[in-house]
Design a protein around this motif. Structure first.
Motif, short mmCIF file in Angstrom:
data_model
loop_
_atom_site.label_atom_id
_atom_site.label_comp_id
_atom_site.label_asym_id
_atom_site.label_seq_id
_atom_site.Cartn_x
_atom_site.Cartn_y
_atom_site.Cartn_z
N LEU A 130 0.82 -1.22 -0.03
CA LEU A 130 0.00 -0.10 0.02
C LEU A 130 0.86 1.32 0.07
O LEU A 130 0.62 2.08 -0.83
CB LEU A 130 -1.19 -0.02 1.35
N THR B 183 -3.23 -0.58 -4.65
CA THR B 183 -4.60 -0.52 -3.88
C THR B 183 -4.73 -1.85 -3.44
O THR B 183 -4.15 -2.88 -3.59
CB THR B 183 -5.66 0.04 -5.05
N ARG B 184 -5.70 -1.57 -2.34
CA ARG B 184 -6.04 -2.91 -1.65
C ARG B 184 -6.71 -3.88 -2.88
O ARG B 184 -6.46 -5.36 -3.04
CB ARG B 184 -7.15 -2.86 -0.82
N ARG B 185 -7.47 -3.57 -4.10
CA ARG B 185 -8.15 -4.27 -4.92
C ARG B 185 -7.13 -4.86 -5.59
O ARG B 185 -7.21 -6.03 -6.10
CB ARG B 185 -8.91 -3.42 -5.60
#
Length: 71
Positions: A33, A38-40
């Protein structure tokens, strides 16, 4: 402005694998991060990137062979 981490799945996976190798053992989601993923992206490409990073790291390890002693 173009994303430096890549725009295609292959580019993102390669960028993430590079980030994992640079961070080294213990690379966490937080580390990725902080590098701009991104987390996605981590969820979607993380497993493939991990495999790529491990394969690349293991292929770059060289065996050390002791040199012959001078006579």
């Amino acid at each position: 402005m173009q994303n430096q981490l890549g725009t295609t799945p292959e580019e993102i996976t390669h960028s993430m694998a590079d980030a994992m190798r640079l961070t080294g053992d213990g690379c966490t989601e937080r580390d990725l991060l902080l590098r701009g993923f991104t987390r996605r992206e981590i969820i979607k490409y993380g497993d493939a990137a991990r495999e790529m990073a491990l394969a690349s790291a293991s292929s770059s390890i060289r065996a050390r062979v002791p040199a012959r002693r001078a006579a």
